[in-house]
Design a protein around this motif. Sequence first.
Motif, short mmCIF file in Angstrom:
data_model
loop_
_atom_site.label_atom_id
_atom_site.label_comp_id
_atom_site.label_asym_id
_atom_site.label_seq_id
_atom_site.Cartn_x
_atom_site.Cartn_y
_atom_site.Cartn_z
N VAL A 123 0.83 -1.20 0.00
CA VAL A 123 0.00 0.00 0.00
C VAL A 123 0.87 1.25 0.00
CG1 VAL A 123 -1.62 1.35 1.39
CG2 VAL A 123 -2.00 -1.10 1.04
N HIS A 124 1.91 1.27 0.81
CA HIS A 124 2.80 2.43 0.82
C HIS A 124 3.47 2.62 -0.52
CE1 HIS A 124 6.56 4.66 1.57
NE2 HIS A 124 5.77 5.38 2.35
N GLY A 125 3.89 1.52 -1.13
CA GLY A 125 4.54 1.61 -2.44
C GLY A 125 3.61 2.13 -3.52
N MET A 126 2.33 1.79 -3.44
CA MET A 126 1.36 2.24 -4.44
C MET A 126 0.92 3.68 -4.24
SD MET A 126 -1.32 -0.88 -5.01
CE MET A 126 -1.95 -0.66 -3.35
N THR A 127 0.71 4.05 -2.98
CA THR A 127 0.03 5.32 -2.69
C THR A 127 0.94 6.39 -2.11
OG1 THR A 127 -0.56 4.70 -0.41
CG2 THR A 127 -2.07 4.02 -2.18
N GLY A 128 2.09 5.99 -1.58
CA GLY A 128 2.94 6.94 -0.88
C GLY A 128 2.42 7.29 0.51
N ARG A 129 1.30 6.67 0.89
CA ARG A 129 0.71 6.91 2.21
C ARG A 129 0.95 5.70 3.11
NH1 ARG A 129 -5.48 8.03 1.16
NH2 ARG A 129 -5.50 7.64 3.44
N PRO A 130 1.12 5.92 4.41
CA PRO A 130 1.24 4.78 5.31
C PRO A 130 -0.05 3.98 5.35
CG PRO A 130 1.08 6.82 6.56
CD PRO A 130 1.25 7.21 5.12
#
Length: 301
Positions: free
Chosen positions: A169-176
């Motif tokens: 998820v972090h890799g896709m969105t840049g969000r934690p």
Amino acid sequence: MTPSHAAPPVIAVVGPTGSGKSDLGVELALALNGEVINADALQFYRGMDIGTAKITVDERKGVPHHLLDIKDVTEEASVADFQAECRAVIADVHARGKRAIMVGGSGLYVRAALDVLEFPGTDPVLRKRLEDEWETFGLAPLRARLEKVDPISAGRLGDARRVIRALEVHGMTGRPFSSFMPQREYFQSALQIGLSVDREVLRERLALRVHRMVDAGLLQEVERLDAAGLRRGKTASRALGYAQFLRVLDAEASVPEAAEETIVATRQFARRQLTWFRADPRITWLDWQDPDLVSKAVALA
């Protein structure tokens, strides 16, 4: 989808496994002109009847039940899919002038249906790369990376599957990943009724229930589902009872050993369910053994 302010509150009957949620859901539906929506992830699966204590046709007393028997055991359950499907069923039930009564002990599924909750998508390529790293180097490097980008999730998540998902998820969105966790804000008006249990009585009840499942043919059910691809199902194959009795088929455990392992695992699961639901202050708790349980639940609704 936007929340409907005109619809009646969604009723959710929650609590630990073995506390009588299914029966109360039926009685509420009969009293309130309602229909039941299943929120137990393992009761989505066709053929997983004995081991999930799935409510029988006779026990439903003519009340329509939705989202039961909708998947093959080879399919993976998705909270995001359930959110969309459950909300569509709720809207349909309410549009026909009925009351939507959700019943289940899968905490995150209940929250997904009731609360404002956003689900990030998936990236199969990134997921595969992370899984390959885990298989090659172990979990420690992945956990260290997660601690840098999302220390909240790193502190909460223990197993490899969830750590990999958080990094994906972090890799896709840049969000934690932790930023996607649900807030206690209803998507539309709702009433949650929790069944409060005597823990010692529940412990014994769960043990008795597992033994009854064995007597009813749990091993034979697992054998049939194994032939239908149970082991290929990421969700179904890990289900309580099914994972343990697959070991019997593999000659790795006896039936009594598998039964005892299932009892222990079920009791642990019930404790986790209680911890999850007790953390939600919006739930109104009723005594599961109160002779006036149904009338009190109807009064709340």
